[in-house]
Scaffold this motif. Structure first.
Motif, PDB file in Angstrom:
ATOM      1  N   ALA A 117      32.728  53.768  38.473  1.00  0.00           N
ATOM      2  CA  ALA A 117      32.203  54.046  39.980  1.00  0.00           C
ATOM      3  C   ALA A 117      32.425  52.543  40.549  1.00  0.00           C
ATOM      4  O   ALA A 117      32.944  52.489  41.637  1.00  0.00           O
ATOM      5  CB  ALA A 117      30.876  54.551  40.095  1.00  0.00           C
ATOM      6  N   ALA A 118      31.952  51.611  39.996  1.00  0.00           N
ATOM      7  CA  ALA A 118      32.090  50.183  40.532  1.00  0.00           C
ATOM      8  C   ALA A 118      33.495  49.979  40.824  1.00  0.00           C
ATOM      9  O   ALA A 118      33.893  49.285  41.970  1.00  0.00           O
ATOM     10  CB  ALA A 118      31.493  49.296  39.614  1.00  0.00           C
ATOM     11  N   ALA A 119      34.410  50.048  39.851  1.00  0.00           N
ATOM     12  CA  ALA A 119      35.858  49.531  40.076  1.00  0.00           C
ATOM     13  C   ALA A 119      36.453  50.230  41.134  1.00  0.00           C
ATOM     14  O   ALA A 119      36.949  50.072  41.956  1.00  0.00           O
ATOM     15  CB  ALA A 119      36.722  50.122  38.771  1.00  0.00           C
ATOM     16  N   HIS A 120      36.181  51.515  41.190  1.00  0.00           N
ATOM     17  CA  HIS A 120      36.539  52.330  42.318  1.00  0.00           C
ATOM     18  C   HIS A 120      36.125  52.027  43.766  1.00  0.00           C
ATOM     19  O   HIS A 120      36.767  51.841  44.620  1.00  0.00           O
ATOM     20  CB  HIS A 120      36.382  53.814  42.473  1.00  0.00           C
ATOM     21  N   ALA A 121      34.964  51.347  43.879  1.00  0.00           N
ATOM     22  CA  ALA A 121      34.351  50.979  45.048  1.00  0.00           C
ATOM     23  C   ALA A 121      34.908  49.559  45.238  1.00  0.00           C
ATOM     24  O   ALA A 121      35.243  49.172  46.639  1.00  0.00           O
ATOM     25  CB  ALA A 121      32.813  50.952  44.887  1.00  0.00           C
ATOM     26  N   SER A 122      34.975  48.710  44.273  1.00  0.00           N
ATOM     27  CA  SER A 122      35.606  47.292  44.345  1.00  0.00           C
ATOM     28  C   SER A 122      37.024  47.499  44.954  1.00  0.00           C
ATOM     29  O   SER A 122      37.536  46.689  46.034  1.00  0.00           O
ATOM     30  CB  SER A 122      35.638  46.698  43.285  1.00  0.00           C
ATOM     31  N   ILE A 123      37.803  48.376  44.348  1.00  0.00           N
ATOM     32  CA  ILE A 123      39.261  48.816  44.935  1.00  0.00           C
ATOM     33  C   ILE A 123      39.208  48.912  46.339  1.00  0.00           C
ATOM     34  O   ILE A 123      39.977  48.562  47.137  1.00  0.00           O
ATOM     35  CB  ILE A 123      39.881  49.590  43.977  1.00  0.00           C
ATOM     36  N   GLU A 124      38.552  50.108  46.819  1.00  0.00           N
ATOM     37  CA  GLU A 124      38.316  50.714  48.095  1.00  0.00           C
ATOM     38  C   GLU A 124      37.822  49.593  49.119  1.00  0.00           C
ATOM     39  O   GLU A 124      38.447  49.386  50.339  1.00  0.00           O
ATOM     40  CB  GLU A 124      37.532  51.687  47.814  1.00  0.00           C
ATOM     41  N   THR A 125      37.056  48.725  48.868  1.00  0.00           N
ATOM     42  CA  THR A 125      36.454  47.989  49.763  1.00  0.00           C
ATOM     43  C   THR A 125      36.671  46.287  49.669  1.00  0.00           C
ATOM     44  O   THR A 125      36.424  45.532  50.576  1.00  0.00           O
ATOM     45  CB  THR A 125      34.704  47.871  49.797  1.00  0.00           C
ATOM     46  N   GLY A 126      37.193  45.994  48.460  1.00  0.00           N
ATOM     47  CA  GLY A 126      37.579  44.603  48.337  1.00  0.00           C
ATOM     48  C   GLY A 126      36.453  43.799  47.927  1.00  0.00           C
ATOM     49  O   GLY A 126      36.410  42.533  47.813  1.00  0.00           O
ATOM     50  N   ALA A 127      35.256  44.307  47.758  1.00  0.00           N
ATOM     51  CA  ALA A 127      34.034  43.605  47.220  1.00  0.00           C
ATOM     52  C   ALA A 127      34.068  43.276  45.641  1.00  0.00           C
ATOM     53  O   ALA A 127      34.796  43.896  44.798  1.00  0.00           O
ATOM     54  CB  ALA A 127      32.906  44.406  47.299  1.00  0.00           C
ATOM     55  N   PRO A 128      33.912  41.970  45.394  1.00  0.00           N
ATOM     56  CA  PRO A 128      33.694  41.155  43.976  1.00  0.00           C
ATOM     57  C   PRO A 128      32.766  42.187  43.274  1.00  0.00           C
ATOM     58  O   PRO A 128      31.722  42.553  43.436  1.00  0.00           O
ATOM     59  CB  PRO A 128      33.440  39.966  44.294  1.00  0.00           C
ATOM     60  N   ILE A 129      33.153  42.072  41.765  1.00  0.00           N
ATOM     61  CA  ILE A 129      32.014  42.659  40.816  1.00  0.00           C
ATOM     62  C   ILE A 129      31.837  41.366  39.936  1.00  0.00           C
ATOM     63  O   ILE A 129      32.338  40.675  39.529  1.00  0.00           O
ATOM     64  CB  ILE A 129      32.920  43.629  40.000  1.00  0.00           C
ATOM     65  N   ASN A 130      30.363  41.355  39.918  1.00  0.00           N
ATOM     66  CA  ASN A 130      29.532  40.430  39.078  1.00  0.00           C
ATOM     67  C   ASN A 130      28.839  41.099  37.896  1.00  0.00           C
ATOM     68  O   ASN A 130      27.917  42.059  38.388  1.00  0.00           O
ATOM     69  CB  ASN A 130      28.714  39.450  40.085  1.00  0.00           C
ATOM     70  N   GLN A 144      38.055  43.367  30.413  1.00  0.00           N
ATOM     71  CA  GLN A 144      39.549  44.173  29.873  1.00  0.00           C
ATOM     72  C   GLN A 144      39.217  45.613  30.391  1.00  0.00           C
ATOM     73  O   GLN A 144      40.326  46.081  31.094  1.00  0.00           O
ATOM     74  CB  GLN A 144      39.645  44.246  28.384  1.00  0.00           C
ATOM     75  N   GLU A 145      38.188  46.144  30.380  1.00  0.00           N
ATOM     76  CA  GLU A 145      38.062  47.312  30.996  1.00  0.00           C
ATOM     77  C   GLU A 145      38.160  47.718  32.310  1.00  0.00           C
ATOM     78  O   GLU A 145      38.709  48.424  32.812  1.00  0.00           O
ATOM     79  CB  GLU A 145      36.837  48.205  30.366  1.00  0.00           C
ATOM     80  N   LEU A 146      37.428  46.610  33.252  1.00  0.00           N
ATOM     81  CA  LEU A 146      37.679  46.723  34.465  1.00  0.00           C
ATOM     82  C   LEU A 146      39.089  46.236  35.200  1.00  0.00           C
ATOM     83  O   LEU A 146      39.267  46.934  36.106  1.00  0.00           O
ATOM     84  CB  LEU A 146      36.651  45.383  35.019  1.00  0.00           C
ATOM     85  N   LYS A 147      39.756  45.570  34.328  1.00  0.00           N
ATOM     86  CA  LYS A 147      41.333  45.270  34.605  1.00  0.00           C
ATOM     87  C   LYS A 147      42.178  46.677  34.565  1.00  0.00           C
ATOM     88  O   LYS A 147      42.774  46.901  35.405  1.00  0.00           O
ATOM     89  CB  LYS A 147      41.920  44.247  33.931  1.00  0.00           C
ATOM     90  N   LYS A 148      41.724  47.442  33.610  1.00  0.00           N
ATOM     91  CA  LYS A 148      42.303  48.796  33.031  1.00  0.00           C
ATOM     92  C   LYS A 148      42.031  49.760  34.070  1.00  0.00           C
ATOM     93  O   LYS A 148      42.731  50.530  34.444  1.00  0.00           O
ATOM     94  CB  LYS A 148      41.853  49.261  31.702  1.00  0.00           C
ATOM     95  N   LEU A 149      40.856  49.446  34.778  1.00  0.00           N
ATOM     96  CA  LEU A 149      40.578  50.468  35.852  1.00  0.00           C
ATOM     97  C   LEU A 149      40.966  50.130  37.177  1.00  0.00           C
ATOM     98  O   LEU A 149      40.692  50.856  38.211  1.00  0.00           O
ATOM     99  CB  LEU A 149      38.949  50.349  35.848  1.00  0.00           C
ATOM    100  N   GLY A 150      41.770  49.120  37.223  1.00  0.00           N
ATOM    101  CA  GLY A 150      42.370  48.548  38.358  1.00  0.00           C
ATOM    102  C   GLY A 150      41.851  47.602  39.405  1.00  0.00           C
ATOM    103  O   GLY A 150      42.438  47.168  40.231  1.00  0.00           O
ATOM    104  N   ALA A 153      41.756  40.858  38.616  1.00  0.00           N
ATOM    105  CA  ALA A 153      40.987  39.878  37.575  1.00  0.00           C
ATOM    106  C   ALA A 153      40.072  38.954  38.282  1.00  0.00           C
ATOM    107  O   ALA A 153      39.149  38.547  38.071  1.00  0.00           O
ATOM    108  CB  ALA A 153      41.947  39.037  36.720  1.00  0.00           C
ATOM    109  N   ASP A 154      40.753  38.348  39.729  1.00  0.00           N
ATOM    110  CA  ASP A 154      40.146  37.432  40.143  1.00  0.00           C
ATOM    111  C   ASP A 154      38.886  38.005  41.232  1.00  0.00           C
ATOM    112  O   ASP A 154      38.169  37.312  41.886  1.00  0.00           O
ATOM    113  CB  ASP A 154      40.854  36.366  41.070  1.00  0.00           C
ATOM    114  N   GLN A 155      38.472  39.206  41.102  1.00  0.00           N
ATOM    115  CA  GLN A 155      37.586  39.830  41.707  1.00  0.00           C
ATOM    116  C   GLN A 155      36.477  40.313  40.587  1.00  0.00           C
ATOM    117  O   GLN A 155      35.478  41.075  40.998  1.00  0.00           O
ATOM    118  CB  GLN A 155      37.795  41.213  42.705  1.00  0.00           C
ATOM    119  N   ILE A 156      36.508  39.662  39.537  1.00  0.00           N
ATOM    120  CA  ILE A 156      35.678  40.010  38.510  1.00  0.00           C
ATOM    121  C   ILE A 156      34.793  38.715  37.963  1.00  0.00           C
ATOM    122  O   ILE A 156      35.674  37.848  37.397  1.00  0.00           O
ATOM    123  CB  ILE A 156      36.341  40.648  37.188  1.00  0.00           C
ATOM    124  N   ALA A 157      33.677  38.567  37.702  1.00  0.00           N
ATOM    125  CA  ALA A 157      33.013  37.581  37.164  1.00  0.00           C
ATOM    126  C   ALA A 157      31.778  37.955  36.180  1.00  0.00           C
ATOM    127  O   ALA A 157      31.231  38.963  36.270  1.00  0.00           O
ATOM    128  CB  ALA A 157      32.110  36.915  38.345  1.00  0.00           C
TER     129      ALA A 157
END
Length: 271
Positions: A117-130, A144-150, A153-157
């Motif tokens: 769900a977080a990956a979907h929301a990040s892709i839709e809004t552009g919000a970073p994931i920490n 690896q999993e968040l990247k597989k979900l789309g 990489a530079d929006q993941i910490a």
């Protein structure tokens, strides 16, 4: 008389959904400190944080439904009742970051659903994931999993990773193109602060300095100076910065760790 000199900066409050968020109180703090900007968060903590997870609404809703709630927190305003329901009442305060968390040495089905769900929301809004890692485990798998979900990489910490003070392992995570967050200031019961200083030094020398973030992980009352602690939310600039300079870090690199990297990461970037 109140001093008009700016005192603030930016504080990222990593309390996610259904964990006691109080946006009115957060806004009150922001307004009380000159120059302070607060970034609020949506998303989820690790499963262990939630009571009776078998009956939690995450298990009853689809990934799309959960993602829609996170997106609404970001685009419309965070729910005044923190999704503790059943009524949803939007505030005027919107989230600028998404959190996901995983357990010690594993990612539970509950946590993976939250991650989807977080990956979907990040892709839709552009919000970073920490993220939250438990004792620094599963950081590589999170990336690896968040990247597989789309998620770019530079929006993941990957957060709390300093507890796994294994430079080889940390470099493997950085090779995924993500950021690492080194936090947990003055937690001597886990490891000496020298480990936290060693990590940005050695990883910087390896060429990863542009993707390292410093944090405090100081959400508890007992970590605040106002409640008698010797630490606080200012620990990175007040203690880590001078220490790094004293230990021979270049000033430009210290400024990058304290400011520039965070400014770049905590920016909404919709591709």
């Amino acid at each position: 008389m109140r001093d008009s000199t700016p005192l603030g900066g930016t504080v990222v409050d990593m309390c996610p959904a259904n964990c006691g968020r109080d946006l009115e109180k957060l806004a009150e703090v922001e307004k009380a400190v000159d120059g302070l900007q607060v970034i609020a968060t949506t998303g989820f903590h690790r499963e262990h944080v939630y009571l009776e997870t078998q009956s939690h609404w995450v298990n009853r809703y689809s990934v799309t439904q959960i993602a829609d709630l996170l997106i609404a927190d970001i685009e419309e305003g965070i729910d005044r009742h923190d999704y503790s329901g059943p009524i949803v009442e939007r505030t005027s305060y919107r989230a600028g970051c998404i959190k996901v968390g995983t357990a010690y040495g594993k990612i539970t089905p509950f946590e993976y659903k939250c991650m989807q769900a977080a990956a979907h929301a990040s892709i839709e809004t552009g919000a970073p994931i920490n993220t939250h890692t438990t004792y620094g485990t599963c950081g590589l798998e999170q990336a690896q999993e968040l990247k597989k979900l789309g998620v770019p990489a530079d929006q993941i910490a990957i957060g709390h990773i300093q507890r796994n003070a294994d430079i080889y392992y940390l470099s493997q995570i950085l090779n995924e193109g993500v950021y690492l967050e080194i936090d947990g200031t003055y937690r001597i019961k886990y490891q000496p602060d020298s480990n936290r200083i060693k990590e940005p030094r050695e990883l910087g020398e390896m060429g990863y300095g542009d993707r390292l973030l410093l944090g405090t992980d100081s959400g508890k009352r007992s970590y605040q100076k106002a409640y008698g602690a010797v630490t606080g939310v200012d620990y990175n600039p007040a203690v880590d910065g001078p220490r790094m300079l004293a230990e021979g870090f270049e000033r430009d690199y210290v400024e990058k760790l304290l400011m520039t990297n965070g400014q770049r990461f905590f920016t909404m970037r919709k591709s």
